[in-house]
Design a protein around this motif. Structure first.
Motif, PDB file in Angstrom:
ATOM      1  N   TRP A   1       0.823  -1.196   0.000  1.00 58.00           N
ATOM      2  CA  TRP A   1       0.000   0.000   0.000  1.00 58.00           C
ATOM      3  C   TRP A   1       0.869   1.262   0.000  1.00 58.00           C
ATOM      4  CZ3 TRP A   1      -1.087  -4.434   2.520  1.00 58.00           C
ATOM      5  CH2 TRP A   1      -2.391  -4.942   2.449  1.00 58.00           C
ATOM      6  N   TYR A   2       0.512   2.240  -0.822  1.00 60.36           N
ATOM      7  CA  TYR A   2       1.052   3.599  -0.675  1.00 60.36           C
ATOM      8  C   TYR A   2      -0.002   4.373   0.100  1.00 60.36           C
ATOM      9  CZ  TYR A   2       4.452   2.694  -4.440  1.00 60.36           C
ATOM     10  OH  TYR A   2       5.459   2.201  -5.209  1.00 60.36           O
ATOM     11  N   GLY A   3       0.202   4.588   1.384  1.00 63.67           N
ATOM     12  CA  GLY A   3      -0.848   5.207   2.193  1.00 63.67           C
ATOM     13  C   GLY A   3      -2.053   4.286   2.194  1.00 63.67           C
ATOM     14  N   SER A   4      -3.199   4.782   1.716  1.00 63.24           N
ATOM     15  CA  SER A   4      -4.380   3.922   1.708  1.00 63.24           C
ATOM     16  C   SER A   4      -4.602   3.308   0.326  1.00 63.24           C
ATOM     17  CB  SER A   4      -5.610   4.744   2.114  1.00 63.24           C
ATOM     18  OG  SER A   4      -5.770   5.812   1.211  1.00 63.24           O
ATOM     19  N   PHE A   5      -3.729   3.656  -0.628  1.00 62.34           N
ATOM     20  CA  PHE A   5      -3.885   3.124  -1.986  1.00 62.34           C
ATOM     21  C   PHE A   5      -3.133   1.805  -2.128  1.00 62.34           C
ATOM     22  CE2 PHE A   5      -1.998   2.718  -6.235  1.00 62.34           C
ATOM     23  CZ  PHE A   5      -3.148   2.636  -6.997  1.00 62.34           C
ATOM     24  N   GLN A   6      -3.859   0.752  -2.470  1.00 60.83           N
ATOM     25  CA  GLN A   6      -3.193  -0.536  -2.624  1.00 60.83           C
ATOM     26  C   GLN A   6      -2.657  -0.680  -4.036  1.00 60.83           C
ATOM     27  OE1 GLN A   6      -5.388  -3.974  -1.320  1.00 60.83           O
ATOM     28  NE2 GLN A   6      -3.587  -5.296  -1.526  1.00 60.83           N
ATOM     29  N   ALA A   7      -1.343  -0.834  -4.142  1.00 62.60           N
ATOM     30  CA  ALA A   7      -0.712  -0.905  -5.457  1.00 62.60           C
ATOM     31  C   ALA A   7      -0.454  -2.338  -5.901  1.00 62.60           C
ATOM     32  CB  ALA A   7       0.599  -0.120  -5.459  1.00 62.60           C
ATOM     33  N   LEU A   8      -0.236  -3.251  -4.947  1.00 64.18           N
ATOM     34  CA  LEU A   8       0.012  -4.649  -5.310  1.00 64.18           C
ATOM     35  C   LEU A   8      -0.956  -5.551  -4.554  1.00 64.18           C
ATOM     36  CD1 LEU A   8       3.931  -4.807  -5.225  1.00 64.18           C
ATOM     37  CD2 LEU A   8       2.450  -4.436  -7.206  1.00 64.18           C
ATOM     38  N   PHE A   9      -1.489  -6.559  -5.282  1.00 69.55           N
ATOM     39  CA  PHE A   9      -2.459  -7.481  -4.687  1.00 69.55           C
ATOM     40  C   PHE A   9      -1.945  -8.908  -4.792  1.00 69.55           C
ATOM     41  CE2 PHE A   9      -4.705  -3.808  -6.202  1.00 69.55           C
ATOM     42  CZ  PHE A   9      -5.704  -3.562  -5.281  1.00 69.55           C
ATOM     43  N   ASP A  10      -1.706  -9.553  -3.667  1.00 67.34           N
ATOM     44  CA  ASP A  10      -1.396 -10.985  -3.634  1.00 67.34           C
ATOM     45  C   ASP A  10      -0.449 -11.433  -4.737  1.00 67.34           C
ATOM     46  OD1 ASP A  10      -2.902 -11.691  -1.405  1.00 67.34           O
ATOM     47  OD2 ASP A  10      -4.751 -11.533  -2.597  1.00 67.34           O
ATOM     48  N   ILE A  11       0.684 -10.810  -4.795  1.00 71.42           N
ATOM     49  CA  ILE A  11       1.654 -11.184  -5.831  1.00 71.42           C
ATOM     50  C   ILE A  11       2.369 -12.464  -5.402  1.00 71.42           C
ATOM     51  CG2 ILE A  11       3.733 -10.487  -7.078  1.00 71.42           C
ATOM     52  CD1 ILE A  11       1.547  -8.646  -7.768  1.00 71.42           C
ATOM     53  N   ASN A  12       2.282 -13.484  -6.249  1.00 72.17           N
ATOM     54  CA  ASN A  12       3.069 -14.705  -6.039  1.00 72.17           C
ATOM     55  C   ASN A  12       3.904 -14.920  -7.287  1.00 72.17           C
ATOM     56  OD1 ASN A  12       2.376 -16.137  -3.428  1.00 72.17           O
ATOM     57  ND2 ASN A  12       0.340 -15.614  -4.242  1.00 72.17           N
ATOM     58  N   LEU A  13       5.214 -14.950  -7.109  1.00 66.87           N
ATOM     59  CA  LEU A  13       6.085 -15.034  -8.275  1.00 66.87           C
ATOM     60  C   LEU A  13       7.283 -15.902  -7.953  1.00 66.87           C
ATOM     61  CD1 LEU A  13       6.521 -11.401  -9.623  1.00 66.87           C
ATOM     62  CD2 LEU A  13       5.498 -13.308 -10.836  1.00 66.87           C
ATOM     63  N   GLU A  14       7.772 -16.588  -8.959  1.00 68.12           N
ATOM     64  CA  GLU A  14       9.058 -17.257  -8.802  1.00 68.12           C
ATOM     65  C   GLU A  14       9.915 -16.889  -9.998  1.00 68.12           C
ATOM     66  OE1 GLU A  14       8.542 -21.418  -8.046  1.00 68.12           O
ATOM     67  OE2 GLU A  14       8.123 -20.990  -5.938  1.00 68.12           O
ATOM     68  N   ILE A  15      10.953 -16.154  -9.762  1.00 62.14           N
ATOM     69  CA  ILE A  15      11.819 -15.718 -10.853  1.00 62.14           C
ATOM     70  C   ILE A  15      13.055 -16.589 -10.829  1.00 62.14           C
ATOM     71  CG2 ILE A  15      13.066 -13.742 -11.790  1.00 62.14           C
ATOM     72  CD1 ILE A  15      10.566 -12.371 -11.261  1.00 62.14           C
ATOM     73  N   LYS A  16      13.296 -17.268 -11.924  1.00 65.37           N
ATOM     74  CA  LYS A  16      14.353 -18.291 -11.917  1.00 65.37           C
ATOM     75  C   LYS A  16      15.739 -17.692 -12.022  1.00 65.37           C
ATOM     76  CE  LYS A  16      11.339 -21.849 -13.608  1.00 65.37           C
ATOM     77  NZ  LYS A  16      10.248 -21.019 -14.167  1.00 65.37           N
ATOM     78  N   GLN A  17      16.646 -18.390 -11.391  1.00 66.70           N
ATOM     79  CA  GLN A  17      18.013 -17.873 -11.349  1.00 66.70           C
ATOM     80  C   GLN A  17      18.688 -18.010 -12.713  1.00 66.70           C
ATOM     81  OE1 GLN A  17      20.009 -19.230  -7.847  1.00 66.70           O
ATOM     82  NE2 GLN A  17      21.967 -18.422  -8.557  1.00 66.70           N
ATOM     83  N   GLY A  18      19.471 -17.007 -13.042  1.00 68.53           N
ATOM     84  CA  GLY A  18      20.244 -17.050 -14.275  1.00 68.53           C
ATOM     85  C   GLY A  18      19.438 -16.750 -15.522  1.00 68.53           C
ATOM     86  N   MET A  19      18.191 -16.371 -15.356  1.00 69.83           N
ATOM     87  CA  MET A  19      17.347 -16.095 -16.515  1.00 69.83           C
ATOM     88  C   MET A  19      17.053 -14.614 -16.629  1.00 69.83           C
ATOM     89  SD  MET A  19      14.336 -18.681 -17.134  1.00 69.83           S
ATOM     90  CE  MET A  19      14.587 -20.344 -17.712  1.00 69.83           C
ATOM     91  N   ILE A  20      16.619 -14.233 -17.820  1.00 72.13           N
ATOM     92  CA  ILE A  20      16.071 -12.890 -17.964  1.00 72.13           C
ATOM     93  C   ILE A  20      14.556 -13.020 -17.944  1.00 72.13           C
ATOM     94  CG2 ILE A  20      15.954 -10.838 -19.390  1.00 72.13           C
ATOM     95  CD1 ILE A  20      18.551 -11.638 -20.639  1.00 72.13           C
ATOM     96  N   THR A  21      13.957 -12.365 -16.973  1.00 73.44           N
ATOM     97  CA  THR A  21      12.502 -12.361 -16.896  1.00 73.44           C
ATOM     98  C   THR A  21      12.028 -10.951 -17.171  1.00 73.44           C
ATOM     99  OG1 THR A  21      12.617 -14.065 -15.204  1.00 73.44           O
ATOM    100  CG2 THR A  21      10.531 -12.886 -15.442  1.00 73.44           C
ATOM    101  N   SER A  22      11.145 -10.800 -18.121  1.00 70.35           N
ATOM    102  CA  SER A  22      10.660  -9.457 -18.397  1.00 70.35           C
ATOM    103  C   SER A  22       9.314  -9.267 -17.736  1.00 70.35           C
ATOM    104  CB  SER A  22      10.554  -9.212 -19.902  1.00 70.35           C
ATOM    105  OG  SER A  22       9.623 -10.101 -20.456  1.00 70.35           O
ATOM    106  N   MET A  23       9.003  -8.003 -17.442  1.00 70.14           N
ATOM    107  CA  MET A  23       7.747  -7.698 -16.779  1.00 70.14           C
ATOM    108  C   MET A  23       7.067  -6.631 -17.617  1.00 70.14           C
ATOM    109  SD  MET A  23       7.192  -7.562 -12.783  1.00 70.14           S
ATOM    110  CE  MET A  23       8.298  -6.311 -12.302  1.00 70.14           C
ATOM    111  N   ILE A  24       5.876  -6.945 -18.098  1.00 67.93           N
ATOM    112  CA  ILE A  24       5.167  -5.989 -18.938  1.00 67.93           C
ATOM    113  C   ILE A  24       3.815  -5.681 -18.313  1.00 67.93           C
ATOM    114  CG2 ILE A  24       6.299  -6.697 -21.080  1.00 67.93           C
ATOM    115  CD1 ILE A  24       3.810  -8.327 -21.726  1.00 67.93           C
ATOM    116  N   GLY A  25       3.208  -4.637 -18.823  1.00 67.47           N
ATOM    117  CA  GLY A  25       1.894  -4.252 -18.319  1.00 67.47           C
ATOM    118  C   GLY A  25       1.702  -2.767 -18.501  1.00 67.47           C
ATOM    119  N   PRO A  26       0.446  -2.334 -18.507  1.00 68.54           N
ATOM    120  CA  PRO A  26       0.177  -0.917 -18.752  1.00 68.54           C
ATOM    121  C   PRO A  26       0.753  -0.023 -17.657  1.00 68.54           C
ATOM    122  CG  PRO A  26      -1.839  -2.101 -18.167  1.00 68.54           C
ATOM    123  CD  PRO A  26      -0.783  -3.120 -18.324  1.00 68.54           C
ATOM    124  N   SER A  27       0.889   1.236 -17.968  1.00 71.96           N
ATOM    125  CA  SER A  27       1.435   2.204 -17.029  1.00 71.96           C
ATOM    126  C   SER A  27       0.644   2.202 -15.723  1.00 71.96           C
ATOM    127  CB  SER A  27       1.393   3.588 -17.671  1.00 71.96           C
ATOM    128  OG  SER A  27       2.235   4.436 -16.982  1.00 71.96           O
TER     129      SER A  27
END
Ligand code: ATP
Ligand code: MG
Lengths: 268, 290
Positions: free
Chosen positions: A25-51
């Motif tokens: 949360w930034y103050g009362s604004f929730q910016a991230l919801f229940d993020i579950n991620l596994e980023i593998k070692q030695g790889m390039i993982t890209s992250m895309i999505g709207p602004s």
């Protein structure tokens, strides 16, 4: 972890960054919801999505730079190399030694090129460790060679890094200065978006070169870049992970409608 | 097709009018300053000599030099800087680099500091008298007077330093923090070196202000006349600004050139210091690029 992973190649099997039920949360604004991620070692993982979907927020939570703002609240956990980085005993300096960040606008420090590269190393060396000029020069040279900048700048190592370098060269310098402390994770927040196409290609090439040795999490707005320069891809929407798959699969046959819309919208 | 239309002509007229107006304002501002300087040089110039600078006043201060006052002013300025600079710069570093910028207390302190800079110097004088002369029992002394000057200049030193620190781009700090540097390492190696010019300029401008003030030192450590030089910070001293006041208003039969000579000396010192500050700043600006 289950036993089957042990039979695979060690690099591909271990997890560099793992997020567990991450809410932010930034103050009362929730910016991230229940993020579950596994980023593998030695790889390039890209992250895309709207602004505004929370890409930068995720990156900034991985090197804990977000907490500087007094009004940020975090629930859940992030593990880097299986260590919870929000555990009370974690020392920020040590975390940031493992996790390097590259910004959208190249931000070399207003000190000499040489000092820029050795800066992190000087910060992290123990008080009793002595490094001769030669040792430092070797470290600087190795880092600059790694980013393919050595031949260009070897004659002006002691002039200011902010003067007379193109943006592409500055961005390579910003990557190079992370290397001397031997990080395992590199976070890159739209590292090419201030560069021209030629610079973008050069930096992309460099990022590709670094894979294997470093685990790279690359935020980008450029679909083509995500496709070219990453092995796995994460699609975020409004603070939620929608899809996380191998890049080729994601772009060929996205499993969610939102992903398809986003990818196609960009291509027209 | 591209010829002027009526609307363009009108715009040009208005443009000319404002240009003239602002030009006149500038002249109105510049002329008095020039006149003061010309008058000072014309009337005070003849008083200038080695004797004037380096001997004691004689004949009940109607003749002789101003050496003890000149030396006293230097004493006051140096001691007050020794107090205000470390304190002021440290406070500015705290406010700019450590304090939570959004916190209400930080804002209140920033605001208070700026307002404190506007408090009339006679108020500082009374504070100095109460705090340093009487309460801390420094007596009327260089120490008490300098500390009073320091209290007066402190807010401006803080504000000037704070502004210079804030002018250093945030991206530099972020780069350092992201590499694991502590706040102090960041300040020491990146922020301070780049803010130094601004801080120094702010300080030098305060030197000239401290040198020219009369009220804060009048009750706290400066005296009309002393037949000897101060030997330490617990002695009283003469000072140029007060000396000027004395020989212009308190002593009969002073030749006209004497007070004008003192005024010229005071203005000269201030001008030299200010222009040094400006040149220094330009020199470092030229070298600094990001
Ligand atoms: N410092 C902050 N204070 C308050 N809200 C913030 C702050 N930083 C980001 N946000 C909000 O959090 C959400 C996610 O922001 P974030 O910067 O992570 O998005 P992003 O995906 O990186 O976007 P972009 O592609 O524009 O960089 C946005 O709605 C943004 O307004
Ligand atoms: Mg972003």
């Amino acid at each position: 972890m289950d036993n089957s992973t042990a039979t695979q190649k060690p690099l591909a099997s271990t997890i560099a960054i793992r997020a567990r039920n991450l809410n932010l949360w930034y103050g009362s604004f929730q910016a991230l919801f229940d993020i579950n991620l596994e980023i593998k070692q030695g790889m390039i993982t890209s992250m895309i999505g709207p602004s505004g979907c929370g890409k930068s927020t995720i990156l900034r939570s991985v090197d804990r730079i977000n907490e500087r703002l007094g009004y940020v609240r975090i629930e859940g956990a992030i593990e880097v190399l299986d260590q919870n980085i929000y555990a009370p005993e974690v020392e920020l300096a040590q975390l940031r030694k493992q996790v390097g960040m590259v910004f959208q606008r190249p931000n070399p420090l207003p000190i000499s090129l040489f000092d820029n590269i050795i800066f992190g190393h000087r910060i992290h060396r123990a008080p009793n460790e002595k490094y001769s000029k030669q040792d430092e020069s070797d470290i600087v040279e190795a880092a600059l060679r790694k980013v393919l900048l050595w031949d260009k700048v070897k004659d002006r190592l002691h002039s200011k890094a902010t003067v007379g370098l193109s943006l592409e060269e500055q961005q390579k310098l910003c990557i190079a200065r992370l290397l001397p402390v031997k990080p395992t994770v590199l976070l890159m927040d739209e590292p090419c978006s201030a560069l021209d196409p030629k610079g973008t290609a050069a930096v992309e090439e460099l990022i590709w070169e670094l894979r294997g040795e470093y685990s790279i999490l690359l935020v980008t707005h450029n679909m083509a870049q995500a496709r070219r320069a990453s092995e796995e891809c994460i699609f975020l929407l409004m603070g939620r992970v929608v899809e996380h798959r191998e890049t080729d699969q994601m772009f060929m046959s996205p499993s969610c409608q939102e992903t398809a819309n986003y990818i196609e919208g960009r291509y027209g | 097709m591209f010829a002027a239309k009526p609307v363009n002509l009108r715009n040009q007229q208005v443009e000319g009018l404002f240009r003239l107006l602002f030009g006149i304002m500038m002249v109105v501002l510049i002329v008095p300053v020039l006149m003061i300087i010309v008058m000072l040089v014309y009337k005070g110039g003849p008083a200038f000599s080695w004797n004037f600078l380096f001997t004691f006043p004689t004949d009940g201060m109607t003749a002789g030099g101003v050496f003890p006052a000149l030396l006293g002013t230097i004493w006051l300025v140096v001691v007050s800087l020794l107090a205000s600079v470390p304190l002021g710069v440290a406070a500015a570093i705290y406010l700019s680099e450590y304090a939570q910028q959004e916190h209400w207390l930080t804002r209140v302190i920033n605001l208070a500091t700026i307002n404190l800079a506007g408090v009339p110097s006679i108020v500082h004088a009374l504070f100095g008298l109460g705090a340093f002369v009487l309460f801390l029992k420094f007596g009327t002394s260089i120490l008490a007077a300098s500390l009073t000057l320091a209290v007066m200049t402190l807010p401006v030193v803080i504000v000037a330093s704070w502004e210079s620190l804030q002018a250093v781009p945030r991206a530099f700090r972020e780069a350092c923090w992201n590499m694991g540097a502590t706040r102090w390492q960041t300040i020491r190696q990146v922020v301070l070196p780049n803010a130094l010019t601004g801080i120094l300029t702010g300080i030098i401008l305060q030197v000239s202000r401290a040198a020219g003030e009369t009220a804060p030192i009048m009750f706290t450590g400066a005296v009309f006349f002393l037949p000897f030089l101060p030997a330490g910070v617990f002695d009283q001293t003469m000072a140029l600004a007060l000396h000027l006041y004395t020989i212009s208003t308190q002593v009969p039969n002073v030749p006209e050139s004497l007070p004008f000579g003192v005024a010229l000396l005071l203005v000269g010192m201030v001008l030299i210091m200010n222009s040094t500050a400006i040149m220094f700043r330009m020199y470092l600006r030229g070298k600094k690029k990001w």
